[in-house]
Design a protein around this motif. Structure first.
Motif, mmCIF file in Angstrom:
data_model
loop_
_atom_site.group_PDB
_atom_site.id
_atom_site.type_symbol
_atom_site.label_atom_id
_atom_site.label_comp_id
_atom_site.label_asym_id
_atom_site.label_seq_id
_atom_site.Cartn_x
_atom_site.Cartn_y
_atom_site.Cartn_z
ATOM 1 N N SER A 107 83.914 80.849 115.579
ATOM 2 C CA SER A 107 83.509 82.009 114.289
ATOM 3 C C SER A 107 83.485 81.357 112.976
ATOM 4 N N VAL A 108 85.125 80.340 113.020
ATOM 5 C CA VAL A 108 84.598 79.983 111.550
ATOM 6 C C VAL A 108 84.239 79.275 111.557
ATOM 7 N N THR A 109 83.439 78.591 111.837
ATOM 8 C CA THR A 109 82.543 77.178 111.398
ATOM 9 C C THR A 109 81.976 77.740 110.201
ATOM 10 N N GLY A 158 88.946 71.392 112.140
ATOM 11 C CA GLY A 158 90.412 72.364 111.756
ATOM 12 C C GLY A 158 90.027 72.631 110.755
ATOM 13 N N GLY A 159 91.320 73.785 109.774
ATOM 14 C CA GLY A 159 91.724 73.605 108.648
ATOM 15 C C GLY A 159 90.121 74.221 108.174
ATOM 16 N N VAL A 160 89.844 75.409 108.345
ATOM 17 C CA VAL A 160 88.424 75.949 108.114
ATOM 18 C C VAL A 160 89.070 77.224 108.062
ATOM 19 N N SER A 161 90.429 77.927 109.212
ATOM 20 C CA SER A 161 90.583 79.481 109.366
ATOM 21 C C SER A 161 91.477 79.090 107.827
ATOM 22 N N VAL A 162 92.066 80.684 107.781
ATOM 23 C CA VAL A 162 92.966 81.513 106.643
ATOM 24 C C VAL A 162 94.377 80.972 106.607
ATOM 25 N N GLY A 163 94.788 79.981 108.151
ATOM 26 C CA GLY A 163 96.024 80.040 107.633
ATOM 27 C C GLY A 163 96.839 78.687 106.108
ATOM 28 N N PHE A 188 86.195 63.636 110.144
ATOM 29 C CA PHE A 188 87.521 63.573 110.394
ATOM 30 C C PHE A 188 88.066 63.956 111.042
ATOM 31 N N ALA A 189 89.481 63.895 111.787
ATOM 32 C CA ALA A 189 90.090 64.969 112.405
ATOM 33 C C ALA A 189 91.685 65.482 111.083
ATOM 34 N N THR A 190 91.214 66.656 111.012
ATOM 35 C CA THR A 190 92.615 67.354 110.602
ATOM 36 C C THR A 190 93.084 68.030 110.697
ATOM 37 N N LYS A 226 103.865 68.728 118.906
ATOM 38 C CA LYS A 226 102.431 67.739 118.710
ATOM 39 C C LYS A 226 101.841 67.814 120.090
ATOM 40 N N ILE A 227 99.700 67.342 119.555
ATOM 41 C CA ILE A 227 99.073 67.169 120.731
ATOM 42 C C ILE A 227 98.159 66.301 120.307
ATOM 43 N N ARG A 228 97.700 65.978 121.070
ATOM 44 C CA ARG A 228 96.454 64.606 121.530
ATOM 45 C C ARG A 228 95.059 65.094 120.282
ATOM 46 N N ASN A 229 95.074 63.744 119.985
ATOM 47 C CA ASN A 229 93.242 64.714 118.445
ATOM 48 C C ASN A 229 92.286 64.460 119.618
ATOM 49 N N SER A 230 92.228 65.883 120.114
ATOM 50 C CA SER A 230 90.852 64.960 120.994
ATOM 51 C C SER A 230 89.445 65.658 121.204
ATOM 52 N N ASN A 231 90.005 66.470 119.638
ATOM 53 C CA ASN A 231 88.272 66.899 119.602
ATOM 54 C C ASN A 231 87.569 65.629 118.532
ATOM 55 N N GLY A 279 82.624 72.131 108.440
ATOM 56 C CA GLY A 279 83.624 72.542 108.765
ATOM 57 C C GLY A 279 84.084 73.053 110.169
ATOM 58 N N LEU A 280 84.800 72.397 110.913
ATOM 59 C CA LEU A 280 84.487 72.653 112.759
ATOM 60 C C LEU A 280 85.198 72.763 113.129
ATOM 61 N N SER A 281 85.823 73.987 113.803
ATOM 62 C CA SER A 281 87.506 75.207 113.760
ATOM 63 C C SER A 281 88.191 73.734 114.614
ATOM 64 N N GLY A 282 88.611 73.323 114.793
ATOM 65 C CA GLY A 282 89.932 72.656 115.528
ATOM 66 C C GLY A 282 90.200 73.199 116.049
ATOM 67 N N ASN A 283 89.902 74.045 116.867
ATOM 68 C CA ASN A 283 90.111 74.705 118.603
ATOM 69 C C ASN A 283 88.902 73.895 119.428
ATOM 70 N N SER A 319 86.924 73.822 122.061
ATOM 71 C CA SER A 319 85.653 74.205 122.055
ATOM 72 C C SER A 319 84.986 75.204 121.154
ATOM 73 N N ALA A 320 85.127 75.615 120.467
ATOM 74 C CA ALA A 320 84.625 76.225 119.091
ATOM 75 C C ALA A 320 83.927 75.030 117.991
ATOM 76 N N CYS A 321 84.902 73.606 118.027
ATOM 77 C CA CYS A 321 84.202 72.682 117.534
ATOM 78 C C CYS A 321 82.852 72.398 118.054
HETATM 79 N N1 LIG Z 1 94.079 85.487 111.293
HETATM 80 C C1 LIG Z 1 93.638 85.236 111.705
HETATM 81 N N2 LIG Z 1 93.902 83.524 112.615
HETATM 82 C C2 LIG Z 1 93.447 82.532 113.055
HETATM 83 C C3 LIG Z 1 91.672 82.913 112.651
HETATM 84 C C4 LIG Z 1 91.480 84.644 112.827
HETATM 85 O O1 LIG Z 1 89.808 84.858 111.812
HETATM 86 N N3 LIG Z 1 92.370 84.687 111.343
HETATM 87 N N4 LIG Z 1 90.294 82.408 113.358
HETATM 88 C C5 LIG Z 1 91.087 82.130 114.708
HETATM 89 C C6 LIG Z 1 89.867 81.057 115.915
HETATM 90 S S1 LIG Z 1 88.598 82.074 115.927
HETATM 91 C C7 LIG Z 1 89.885 79.739 114.891
HETATM 92 S S2 LIG Z 1 88.501 79.720 116.350
HETATM 93 C C8 LIG Z 1 91.084 78.706 114.771
HETATM 94 C C9 LIG Z 1 90.414 78.251 113.715
HETATM 95 O O2 LIG Z 1 91.450 77.441 112.601
HETATM 96 P P1 LIG Z 1 91.149 75.741 112.871
HETATM 97 O O3 LIG Z 1 89.221 75.429 112.535
HETATM 98 O O4 LIG Z 1 91.575 76.483 110.738
HETATM 99 O O5 LIG Z 1 91.770 74.892 112.970
HETATM 100 P P2 LIG Z 1 92.994 74.138 113.395
HETATM 101 O O6 LIG Z 1 93.696 75.847 112.528
HETATM 102 O O7 LIG Z 1 92.634 73.308 112.047
HETATM 103 O O8 LIG Z 1 93.347 74.079 114.438
HETATM 104 C C10 LIG Z 1 93.382 75.100 115.138
HETATM 105 C C11 LIG Z 1 94.018 74.708 116.488
HETATM 106 O O9 LIG Z 1 92.701 73.622 117.171
HETATM 107 C C12 LIG Z 1 93.832 72.784 117.737
HETATM 108 N N5 LIG Z 1 93.277 71.418 117.251
HETATM 109 C C13 LIG Z 1 93.295 70.645 115.616
HETATM 110 N N6 LIG Z 1 92.793 69.675 115.351
HETATM 111 C C14 LIG Z 1 92.869 69.670 116.907
HETATM 112 C C15 LIG Z 1 92.666 68.258 117.323
HETATM 113 N N7 LIG Z 1 91.763 67.091 116.803
HETATM 114 N N8 LIG Z 1 92.078 67.725 118.580
HETATM 115 C C16 LIG Z 1 92.740 68.597 119.169
HETATM 116 N N9 LIG Z 1 93.181 69.659 118.933
HETATM 117 C C17 LIG Z 1 93.141 70.722 117.387
HETATM 118 C C18 LIG Z 1 95.416 72.404 116.677
HETATM 119 O O10 LIG Z 1 96.314 72.117 116.780
HETATM 120 C C19 LIG Z 1 94.968 74.508 116.924
HETATM 121 O O11 LIG Z 1 95.918 74.695 117.678
HETATM 122 O O12 LIG Z 1 91.996 80.305 113.805
HETATM 123 C C20 LIG Z 1 91.971 81.191 114.476
HETATM 124 N N10 LIG Z 1 93.129 81.550 113.603
#
Ligand SMILES: Nc1nc2c(c(=O)[nH]1)N[C@H]1C(S)=C(S)[C@@H](COP(=O)(O)OP(=O)(O)OC[C@H]3O[C@@H](n4cnc5c(N)ncnc54)[C@H](O)[C@@H]3O)O[C@H]1N2
Ligand code: MOO
Ligand code: MG
Length: 421
Positions: free
Chosen positions: A291-293, A259-264, A191-193, A208-213, A305-309, A311-313
């Motif tokens: 780091s949020v993996t 996406g959706g695994v951090s603290v937002g 799933f891409a969230t 908005k952005i295109r889903n690349s992950n 639960g891979l990060s949304g970023n 390269s982190a993903c």
């Molecule tokens: N207060 C804090 N904020 C953040 C922390 C933290 O420790 N404290 N960690 C940062 C780090 S490091 C990362 S990595 C990101 C991880 O965020 P999530 O895994 O929750 O991912 P999202 O918030 O949903 O998205 C992050 C970023 O990636 C873009 N994104 C999401 N899905 C896709 C996709 N399918 N294709 C392309 N890009 C995608 C999204 O739009 C966001 O820009 O959290 C930091 N914040």
């Protein structure tokens, strides 16, 4: 109050994942569909290869004992009594000073123990009988390809867990494997969230952005040897996400979300794991990116639960999901292969957490060199395109310089590695 997470080392995180690895399954596939699959059994020689003595040349088979006197000064003459193409077997017992015309691959006639190449002989015919003459002697066994010289019945030729390449396909055919025992591909749900995500074909919209992950991860799943089941995008809405994730879990071995695994406020995956009652192995790793993996297990299935970023993903997948997939493919070397290389550029940064730098390695004058493949921030996508390796800059270090020796993980390699951490 924002949740505080305690980071664990990459090594501890990989260990936790591997402690929960899943058993692989075997299935049979037609030989012609087996390339790039992984063997589920050792391949053992089911018979000698070749399974009869044969000629490696076009020539004449004869008894070496009849050639003892042969030399430049003492030509020998043999009567040709039969001709054998590959696939034929001799019917006439060979007597003294008789020869059998034989083609490459044909079974040696009974009684013959050597072959002389066509080019070294002169043919003649007298009274309707064929003769050859030549000017040399032959040793016993000369120019004979012996039974079992390639493989002996019972030899283990290829180990379980090996990736099937064209050479192995030839071997499987040699031993009669019309169907091949391979590891069933682990089924990886995806799933891409993110409510901000558009599909690749959609025009951009403000914010908005295109889903690349999901596309990159699908390709990584294929590269690792798994089968992708893409369930689409999820908006950041708890109930719908929970329902979709718990349903998908019934159909897969591993479930990956991005996406959706951090603290937002809209990072819902931690709540999904909690409501499921999944056992969260870790939710913070001392690495960057990724780091949020978060990895959880639930009813003998993995939730990554891979990060949304992007390269982190990408990195989170290679470090934690890939070895699980490879282990299910019976690999004893499920991790990314580690090598050492020389930095070709300065990397002047502090590394509070272990940094996995996106890099490109290459050979120069017999030496492995490595250089960053672009900007190194978690949200940067362009540096992934040129990356064929991740360079490990250990936590607690800073400022690496041109010429420094560093450890790198190879992304495109098939050999893998036992335990790189
Ligand atoms: N207060 C804090 N904020 C953040 C922390 C933290 O420790 N404290 N960690 C940062 C780090 S490091 C990362 S990595 C990101 C991880 O965020 P999530 O895994 O929750 O991912 P999202 O918030 O949903 O998205 C992050 C970023 O990636 C873009 N994104 C999401 N899905 C896709 C996709 N399918 N294709 C392309 N890009 C995608 C999204 O739009 C966001 O820009 O959290 C930091 N914040
Ligand atoms: O550590 Mo976040 O996961 O990349 O940048
Ligand atoms: Mg987030």
């Amino acid at each position: 109050m924002v949740e505080r997470r305690t980071p664990i080392s990459i090594s501890a995180a990989v260990n936790k994942v591997m402690e929960n690895k899943l058993a692989g399954q075997m299935e049979w596939v037609p030989l012609e569909e087996s390339q790039h699959r992984f063997l589920a059994q050792d391949i053992t020689a089911t018979h000698d290869v070749p399974h009869f003595n044969r000629s490696p040349y076009d020539g004449y088979a004869l008894r070496s004992i009849d050639t003892v006197e042969g030399s430049v000064h003492s030509p020998l003459t043999f009567e040709v009594v039969e001709a054998l193409a590959a696939g034929m077997v001799s019917t006439i017992p060979v007597q003294q000073n008789q020869a059998v015309r034989i083609m490459t691959g044909a079974q040696m006639p009974a009684g013959c123990d050597a072959v002389i190449m066509l080019e070294l002989t002169k043919e003649s015919e007298v009274d309707g009988k064929k003769y050859i003459s030549f000017k040399r002697s032959l040793k016993e066994g000369e120019n004979v390809s012996f039974q079992g010289e390639d493989a002996r019945h019972g030899d283990i030729l290829v180990k379980k867990g090996t990736n099937i390449n064209p050479g192995i396909i030839g071997l499987l055919a040699t031993f009669g494997y019309a169907e091949v025992p391979v590891a069933a591909k682990p089924v990886v749900g995806l799933f891409a969230t993110g409510s901000e995500l558009l599909d690749a074909h959609e025009p951009l919209q403000p914010g908005k952005i295109r889903n690349s992950n999901s596309h990159a991860i699908s390709a990584q799943i294929h590269r690792a040897g798994g089968e992708v089941r893409y369930y689409g995008k999820l908006k950041d809405e708890f109930e719908a996400s929970y329902a979709a994730i718990s349903k998908a879990l019934e159909e897969v071995d591993l479930l990956i979300t991005t996406g959706g695994v951090s603290v937002g406020d809209f990072d819902l995956l931690p709540d999904v794991y909690q409501k499921l009652g999944a056992d969260v192995l870790f939710n913070k790793v001392a690495m960057r990116p990724g780091s949020v993996t978060t990895v959880a297990v639930y009813q003998n299935k993995f939730l990554f639960g891979l990060s949304g970023n992007p390269s982190a993903c990408y990195v989170g997948f290679e470090l934690f999901a890939r070895p699980i997939i490879r282990a299910m493919l019976f690999s004893e070397q499920p991790h990314l292969r580690k090598e050492t290389a020389r930095l070709a550029k300065d990397v002047l940064k502090p590394n509070p957490f272990t940094r996995l730098l996106r890099t490109r390695f290459y050979y120069e004058a017999g030496q492995l060199k490595v250089t960053p493949s672009g900007v190194d921030k978690s949200n940067i996508t362009t540096s992934l395109a040129g990356a064929n390796s991740l360079t490990i800059l250990p936590g607690g270090t800073r400022n690496f310089h041109t010429g420094d020796i560093v450890e790198i993980l190879l992304l495109e390699d098939q050999e893998g590695c036992g335990w790189p951490w």
